[in-house]
Design a protein around this motif. Structure first.
Motif, PDB file in Angstrom:
ATOM      1  N   ARG A 126       0.852  -1.182   0.000  1.00  0.00           N
ATOM      2  CA  ARG A 126       0.000   0.000   0.000  1.00  0.00           C
ATOM      3  C   ARG A 126       0.890   1.235   0.000  1.00  0.00           C
ATOM      4  NH1 ARG A 126      -2.958   1.011   5.749  1.00  0.00           N
ATOM      5  NH2 ARG A 126      -3.512   2.916   4.616  1.00  0.00           N
ATOM      6  N   THR A 127       0.353   2.343  -0.478  1.00  0.00           N
ATOM      7  CA  THR A 127       1.059   3.611  -0.451  1.00  0.00           C
ATOM      8  C   THR A 127       0.493   4.448   0.692  1.00  0.00           C
ATOM      9  OG1 THR A 127       1.364   3.520  -2.848  1.00  0.00           O
ATOM     10  CG2 THR A 127       1.742   5.628  -1.785  1.00  0.00           C
ATOM     11  N   VAL A 128       1.359   4.906   1.579  1.00  0.00           N
ATOM     12  CA  VAL A 128       0.903   5.611   2.780  1.00  0.00           C
ATOM     13  C   VAL A 128       1.307   7.074   2.741  1.00  0.00           C
ATOM     14  CG1 VAL A 128       1.020   3.513   4.167  1.00  0.00           C
ATOM     15  CG2 VAL A 128       2.995   5.054   4.099  1.00  0.00           C
ATOM     16  N   GLY A 129       0.499   7.892   3.375  1.00  0.00           N
ATOM     17  CA  GLY A 129       0.851   9.277   3.584  1.00  0.00           C
ATOM     18  C   GLY A 129       1.689   9.430   4.850  1.00  0.00           C
ATOM     19  N   LEU A 130       2.479  10.486   4.912  1.00  0.00           N
ATOM     20  CA  LEU A 130       3.358  10.734   6.053  1.00  0.00           C
ATOM     21  C   LEU A 130       3.259  12.198   6.471  1.00  0.00           C
ATOM     22  CD1 LEU A 130       6.530   8.828   4.788  1.00  0.00           C
ATOM     23  CD2 LEU A 130       4.893   8.015   6.492  1.00  0.00           C
ATOM     24  N   GLY A 131       3.790  12.493   7.634  1.00  0.00           N
ATOM     25  CA  GLY A 131       3.873  13.868   8.095  1.00  0.00           C
ATOM     26  C   GLY A 131       5.272  14.414   7.912  1.00  0.00           C
ATOM     27  N   LEU A 132       5.367  15.708   7.667  1.00  0.00           N
ATOM     28  CA  LEU A 132       6.647  16.390   7.514  1.00  0.00           C
ATOM     29  C   LEU A 132       6.639  17.600   8.436  1.00  0.00           C
ATOM     30  CD1 LEU A 132       9.336  16.493   5.853  1.00  0.00           C
ATOM     31  CD2 LEU A 132       8.147  18.023   4.271  1.00  0.00           C
ATOM     32  N   ALA A 237      -7.729   9.791  12.324  1.00  0.00           N
ATOM     33  CA  ALA A 237      -6.449   9.907  11.620  1.00  0.00           C
ATOM     34  C   ALA A 237      -6.195   8.663  10.782  1.00  0.00           C
ATOM     35  CB  ALA A 237      -5.321  10.118  12.621  1.00  0.00           C
ATOM     36  N   SER A 238      -5.568   8.858   9.621  1.00  0.00           N
ATOM     37  CA  SER A 238      -5.392   7.749   8.687  1.00  0.00           C
ATOM     38  C   SER A 238      -4.187   7.996   7.795  1.00  0.00           C
ATOM     39  CB  SER A 238      -6.653   7.605   7.820  1.00  0.00           C
ATOM     40  OG  SER A 238      -6.422   6.754   6.716  1.00  0.00           O
ATOM     41  N   PHE A 239      -3.551   6.898   7.355  1.00  0.00           N
ATOM     42  CA  PHE A 239      -2.464   6.993   6.383  1.00  0.00           C
ATOM     43  C   PHE A 239      -2.956   7.515   5.029  1.00  0.00           C
ATOM     44  CE2 PHE A 239      -0.454   3.406   8.930  1.00  0.00           C
ATOM     45  CZ  PHE A 239       0.544   4.198   9.458  1.00  0.00           C
ATOM     46  N   ASP A 240      -4.286   7.568   4.828  1.00  0.00           N
ATOM     47  CA  ASP A 240      -4.853   7.972   3.543  1.00  0.00           C
ATOM     48  C   ASP A 240      -5.342   9.407   3.538  1.00  0.00           C
ATOM     49  OD1 ASP A 240      -4.488   5.358   2.443  1.00  0.00           O
ATOM     50  OD2 ASP A 240      -6.281   4.696   3.523  1.00  0.00           O
ATOM     51  N   THR A 241      -5.197  10.131   4.657  1.00  0.00           N
ATOM     52  CA  THR A 241      -5.644  11.525   4.720  1.00  0.00           C
ATOM     53  C   THR A 241      -4.479  12.410   5.172  1.00  0.00           C
ATOM     54  OG1 THR A 241      -6.387  11.305   7.023  1.00  0.00           O
ATOM     55  CG2 THR A 241      -7.989  10.785   5.302  1.00  0.00           C
ATOM     56  N   GLY A 242      -4.797  13.668   5.475  1.00  0.00           N
ATOM     57  CA  GLY A 242      -3.786  14.568   5.997  1.00  0.00           C
ATOM     58  C   GLY A 242      -3.547  14.293   7.480  1.00  0.00           C
ATOM     59  N   LEU A 243      -3.162  15.320   8.228  1.00  0.00           N
ATOM     60  CA  LEU A 243      -2.822  15.170   9.636  1.00  0.00           C
ATOM     61  C   LEU A 243      -3.996  15.567  10.529  1.00  0.00           C
ATOM     62  CD1 LEU A 243       0.735  16.758   9.506  1.00  0.00           C
ATOM     63  CD2 LEU A 243       0.155  14.322   9.456  1.00  0.00           C
ATOM     64  N   ASP A 244      -4.108  14.905  11.681  1.00  0.00           N
ATOM     65  CA  ASP A 244      -5.107  15.251  12.685  1.00  0.00           C
ATOM     66  C   ASP A 244      -4.402  15.833  13.907  1.00  0.00           C
ATOM     67  OD1 ASP A 244      -6.764  13.974  10.870  1.00  0.00           O
ATOM     68  OD2 ASP A 244      -7.979  13.037  12.434  1.00  0.00           O
ATOM     69  N   HIS A 281      -9.283  17.604  11.925  1.00  0.00           N
ATOM     70  CA  HIS A 281      -9.118  16.428  11.074  1.00  0.00           C
ATOM     71  C   HIS A 281      -8.658  16.801   9.670  1.00  0.00           C
ATOM     72  CE1 HIS A 281      -9.804  12.596   9.142  1.00  0.00           C
ATOM     73  NE2 HIS A 281     -10.805  13.061   8.421  1.00  0.00           N
ATOM     74  N   ASP A 282      -7.749  15.983   9.124  1.00  0.00           N
ATOM     75  CA  ASP A 282      -7.349  16.021   7.719  1.00  0.00           C
ATOM     76  C   ASP A 282      -6.771  17.387   7.323  1.00  0.00           C
ATOM     77  OD1 ASP A 282      -6.921  15.163   5.132  1.00  0.00           O
ATOM     78  OD2 ASP A 282      -9.022  15.305   4.512  1.00  0.00           O
ATOM     79  N   LEU A 283      -5.763  17.845   8.075  1.00  0.00           N
ATOM     80  CA  LEU A 283      -5.105  19.112   7.761  1.00  0.00           C
ATOM     81  C   LEU A 283      -3.935  18.864   6.815  1.00  0.00           C
ATOM     82  CD1 LEU A 283      -4.943  20.822  11.281  1.00  0.00           C
ATOM     83  CD2 LEU A 283      -6.817  20.803   9.608  1.00  0.00           C
ATOM     84  N   SER A 308       8.537  27.089  17.524  1.00  0.00           N
ATOM     85  CA  SER A 308       7.576  26.998  16.420  1.00  0.00           C
ATOM     86  C   SER A 308       7.933  25.817  15.532  1.00  0.00           C
ATOM     87  CB  SER A 308       7.566  28.291  15.590  1.00  0.00           C
ATOM     88  OG  SER A 308       8.858  28.566  15.080  1.00  0.00           O
ATOM     89  N   VAL A 309       6.902  25.195  14.958  1.00  0.00           N
ATOM     90  CA  VAL A 309       7.067  24.047  14.066  1.00  0.00           C
ATOM     91  C   VAL A 309       6.031  24.144  12.959  1.00  0.00           C
ATOM     92  CG1 VAL A 309       7.259  21.536  13.892  1.00  0.00           C
ATOM     93  CG2 VAL A 309       7.683  22.647  16.095  1.00  0.00           C
ATOM     94  N   SER A 310       6.456  23.889  11.725  1.00  0.00           N
ATOM     95  CA  SER A 310       5.519  23.812  10.604  1.00  0.00           C
ATOM     96  C   SER A 310       5.241  22.351  10.289  1.00  0.00           C
ATOM     97  CB  SER A 310       6.091  24.508   9.367  1.00  0.00           C
ATOM     98  OG  SER A 310       7.216  23.801   8.877  1.00  0.00           O
ATOM     99  N   PHE A 311       3.990  22.055   9.928  1.00  0.00           N
ATOM    100  CA  PHE A 311       3.580  20.681   9.630  1.00  0.00           C
ATOM    101  C   PHE A 311       2.927  20.613   8.250  1.00  0.00           C
ATOM    102  CE2 PHE A 311       3.722  20.725  14.226  1.00  0.00           C
ATOM    103  CZ  PHE A 311       4.247  19.479  14.546  1.00  0.00           C
ATOM    104  N   THR A 312       3.233  19.522   7.541  1.00  0.00           N
ATOM    105  CA  THR A 312       2.613  19.239   6.255  1.00  0.00           C
ATOM    106  C   THR A 312       2.219  17.771   6.204  1.00  0.00           C
ATOM    107  OG1 THR A 312       4.051  20.871   5.185  1.00  0.00           O
ATOM    108  CG2 THR A 312       2.863  19.355   3.739  1.00  0.00           C
ATOM    109  N   GLY A 313       0.990  17.507   5.800  1.00  0.00           N
ATOM    110  CA  GLY A 313       0.554  16.138   5.569  1.00  0.00           C
ATOM    111  C   GLY A 313       0.734  15.802   4.104  1.00  0.00           C
ATOM    112  N   VAL A 314       1.574  14.820   3.806  1.00  0.00           N
ATOM    113  CA  VAL A 314       1.913  14.470   2.420  1.00  0.00           C
ATOM    114  C   VAL A 314       1.273  13.127   2.085  1.00  0.00           C
ATOM    115  CG1 VAL A 314       3.773  14.064   0.758  1.00  0.00           C
ATOM    116  CG2 VAL A 314       4.102  15.710   2.632  1.00  0.00           C
TER     117      VAL A 314
END
Length: 322
Positions: A126-132, A237-244, A281-283, A308-314
């Motif tokens: 499966r292809t999963v999403g990750l956080g950065l 939260a899910s590997f298939d969506t953005g970040l929660d 949800h799903d940011l 401070s921290v920046s977050f991206t859901g990839v």
């Protein structure tokens, strides 16, 4: 298939004999190269070399969530490209193994090896999403390099607990669930911002959310485990969506008792909730800012103090054999 097995010899729940049996089993189905980590960050370096070499088709991480995090960051050193990069496989060897268990892997190293061999034979993936997470332009942390995380990050209270656990491990203590529970109590007793939070969440197109005393960022559910009990800080939260995000505005004794109980009794349908709880949800992208330096952690690895921290859901960042 040409594969690299990255082994952390200090993995909590595996022995040298177990690792030898695992390697022998995998070598029967793969053209296997074995590399043992020798220093912090070595797994990242090994995975980066495998990704850049162009001949390795699969990288297998044997270790805990910290080892897997390093391997993922090595594979994604030049950014995500699931069509080009080697696939990832994981065999749990740590004390908690959140990422592996969230993928549906057994939490026993022998059973997980059998599961992986079956997945390789049937070619299931499966292809999963990750956080950065990285620095915020214009802030004191602007130059902090971006780093990937697989299941969760924390800014504030829970990161302080992780830092305390790491201090105990450096003193020779084993990473166990009772150790985590003791450090939660100690962190609470010494938490300076438990009544008035210092964190503000900002995202484009929405009002800021301020006065957070705790912020948990989740890429999957469960958020963690206490023994075999899954804990759902952000059930959607899910590997298939953005970040929660789960944020708490108060950490008074009453609030901690209430939200702690909710976390211990959480389920895939229901997580912590209440007037002092913030759930998002799903940011795709957002930033966390604090008026005072706070501890920061990703995938259970304490990364020091940040303001401070920046977050991206990839989405669709990496292919994983499951």
């Amino acid at each position: 298939m040409r594969a690299l097995l990255v082994v952390n010899p200090a993995a909590t729940t595996t022995s040298a004999r177990t690792r030898d049996v695992l390697a022998h089993a995998l070598a029967s189905d793969l053209k296997l190269e074995i590399a043992t980590t020798e220093y912090r960050g070595h797994a990242r370096d090994l995975a980066r070399q495998a990704a850049q070499g162009g001949t390795t088709e699969l990288v297998i991480a044997l270790g805990g969530d910290g080892t897997i995090n390093e391997v993922v960051n090595g594979l994604l050193h030049e950014g995500p490209d699931p069509r080009r990069l080697p696939r990832l496989a994981v065999v749990p060897g740590g004390s908690t193994n959140v990422f592996a268990r969230a993928l549906g892997m057994p939490n026993d190293v022998v059973e997980a090896t059998g599961h992986l061999l079956d997945a390789l034979e049937s070619r299931t993936e499966r292809t999963v999403g990750l956080g950065l997470a990285g620095g915020v332009p214009g802030s004191d942390d602007a130059e902090v390099p971006a780093r990937w995380f697989t299941f969760a990050a924390g800014f504030g209270f829970d990161a302080g607990v992780v830092g305390r656990v790491e201090q105990q491990r450096e003193r020779g203590k084993r990473s166990t669930h009772p150790l985590y529970v003791r450090q939660v109590v100690r962190q609470f007793l010494h938490e300076p911002h438990r009544r008035h939070g210092t964190i503000t969440l900002r995202r484009e197109g929405a009002e800021p959310v301020g006065d957070l005393a705790l912020s948990m960022v989740c890429n999957t559910a469960p958020w963690s485990y206490l023994g075999n009990k899954p804990l759902y800080a952000a059930p959607e939260a899910s590997f298939d969506t953005g970040l929660d995000v789960l944020g708490l505005k108060r950490l008074t004794p009453l609030a901690v008792s209430r939200y702690g109980t909710q976390l211990l009794t959480s389920s895939p349908e229901r997580g912590p909730r209440g007037k002092h709880a913030v759930t998002l949800h799903d940011l795709t992208s957002f930033t966390l800012h604090s008026q005072a330096p706070l501890p920061f952690q990703m995938d259970g690895d304490h990364l020091g103090l940040r303001t401070s921290v920046s977050f991206t859901g990839v989405r669709r960042a990496l292919r994983v054999i499951v």
